[in-house]
Scaffold this motif. Structure first.
Motif, mmCIF file in Angstrom:
data_model
loop_
_atom_site.group_PDB
_atom_site.id
_atom_site.type_symbol
_atom_site.label_atom_id
_atom_site.label_comp_id
_atom_site.label_asym_id
_atom_site.label_seq_id
_atom_site.Cartn_x
_atom_site.Cartn_y
_atom_site.Cartn_z
ATOM 1 N N LEU A 44 0.823 -1.204 0.000
ATOM 2 C CA LEU A 44 0.000 0.000 0.000
ATOM 3 C C LEU A 44 0.863 1.264 0.000
ATOM 4 C CD1 LEU A 44 -2.871 -0.971 2.448
ATOM 5 C CD2 LEU A 44 -3.016 -0.641 -0.024
ATOM 6 N N GLY A 45 1.968 1.225 0.744
ATOM 7 C CA GLY A 45 2.882 2.362 0.756
ATOM 8 C C GLY A 45 3.471 2.619 -0.621
ATOM 9 N N GLY A 46 3.805 1.563 -1.352
ATOM 10 C CA GLY A 46 4.311 1.720 -2.706
ATOM 11 C C GLY A 46 3.267 2.329 -3.634
ATOM 12 N N PHE A 47 2.030 1.908 -3.462
ATOM 13 C CA PHE A 47 0.948 2.462 -4.279
ATOM 14 C C PHE A 47 0.724 3.939 -3.963
ATOM 15 C CE2 PHE A 47 -3.556 3.546 -4.694
ATOM 16 C CZ PHE A 47 -3.694 3.403 -6.064
ATOM 17 N N VAL A 48 0.648 4.268 -2.685
ATOM 18 C CA VAL A 48 0.374 5.648 -2.286
ATOM 19 C C VAL A 48 1.517 6.572 -2.694
ATOM 20 C CG1 VAL A 48 0.088 7.163 -0.274
ATOM 21 C CG2 VAL A 48 -1.208 5.047 -0.439
ATOM 22 N N MET A 49 2.751 6.112 -2.543
ATOM 23 C CA MET A 49 3.885 6.961 -2.898
ATOM 24 C C MET A 49 4.034 7.118 -4.407
ATOM 25 S SD MET A 49 4.810 8.164 -0.145
ATOM 26 C CE MET A 49 6.260 9.058 -0.636
ATOM 27 N N ALA A 50 3.442 6.235 -5.191
ATOM 28 C CA ALA A 50 3.437 6.416 -6.636
ATOM 29 C C ALA A 50 2.252 7.278 -7.073
ATOM 30 C CB ALA A 50 3.372 5.064 -7.333
ATOM 31 N N TRP A 51 1.166 7.236 -6.325
ATOM 32 C CA TRP A 51 -0.060 7.943 -6.681
ATOM 33 C C TRP A 51 -0.029 9.402 -6.229
ATOM 34 C CZ3 TRP A 51 -3.933 9.508 -3.086
ATOM 35 C CH2 TRP A 51 -5.125 9.933 -3.654
ATOM 36 N N SER A 52 0.508 9.669 -5.038
ATOM 37 C CA SER A 52 0.432 11.013 -4.462
ATOM 38 C C SER A 52 1.182 12.089 -5.254
ATOM 39 C CB SER A 52 0.877 11.011 -3.000
ATOM 40 O OG SER A 52 2.185 10.534 -2.863
ATOM 41 N N PRO A 53 2.350 11.853 -5.837
ATOM 42 C CA PRO A 53 2.975 12.929 -6.621
ATOM 43 C C PRO A 53 2.127 13.358 -7.817
ATOM 44 C CG PRO A 53 4.594 11.260 -6.110
ATOM 45 C CD PRO A 53 3.271 10.718 -5.696
ATOM 46 N N GLY A 54 1.440 12.429 -8.432
ATOM 47 C CA GLY A 54 0.572 12.788 -9.541
ATOM 48 C C GLY A 54 -0.592 13.660 -9.091
ATOM 49 N N ARG A 55 -1.172 13.324 -7.952
ATOM 50 C CA ARG A 55 -2.270 14.129 -7.409
ATOM 51 C C ARG A 55 -1.775 15.524 -7.021
ATOM 52 N NH1 ARG A 55 -7.360 13.110 -8.011
ATOM 53 N NH2 ARG A 55 -7.780 13.920 -5.961
ATOM 54 N N LEU A 56 -0.586 15.603 -6.436
ATOM 55 C CA LEU A 56 -0.036 16.908 -6.070
ATOM 56 C C LEU A 56 0.259 17.746 -7.316
ATOM 57 C CD1 LEU A 56 2.302 15.892 -3.135
ATOM 58 C CD2 LEU A 56 0.189 17.208 -2.988
ATOM 59 N N HIS A 57 0.757 17.101 -8.364
ATOM 60 C CA HIS A 57 1.022 17.840 -9.596
ATOM 61 C C HIS A 57 -0.277 18.341 -10.208
ATOM 62 C CE1 HIS A 57 1.827 18.443 -13.905
ATOM 63 N NE2 HIS A 57 2.947 18.986 -13.435
#
Length: 68
Positions: A44-57
């Protein structure tokens, strides 16, 4: 590029240490359940850390760290 590859390899190398560390911290009682939770949290941490930069951008239109 070689440094990034080495860091990624080091992160996957830690997968070999997770069972021993889980046993040391939580003991052998319910080891299967505890290790399952640790492994699930890693995924889950791998998923969130890959997903969150896109959302922030999408929200701020920059890839740099914003300091408030």
């Amino acid at each position: 590029m070689a440094m990034i590859s080495a860091l990624i390899g080091a992160f996957y190398e830690n997968l070999a240490l997770f069972p021993a560390v889980t046993k040391d911290y939580y003991g052998l009682k319910d080891f299967g359940m505890n290790y399952g939770l640790v492994f699930t949290a890693w995924g889950l941490g791998g998923f969130v850390m890959a997903w969150s930069p896109g959302r922030l951008h999408d929200a701020y239109h920059v890839y740099t760290v914003l300091v408030l």
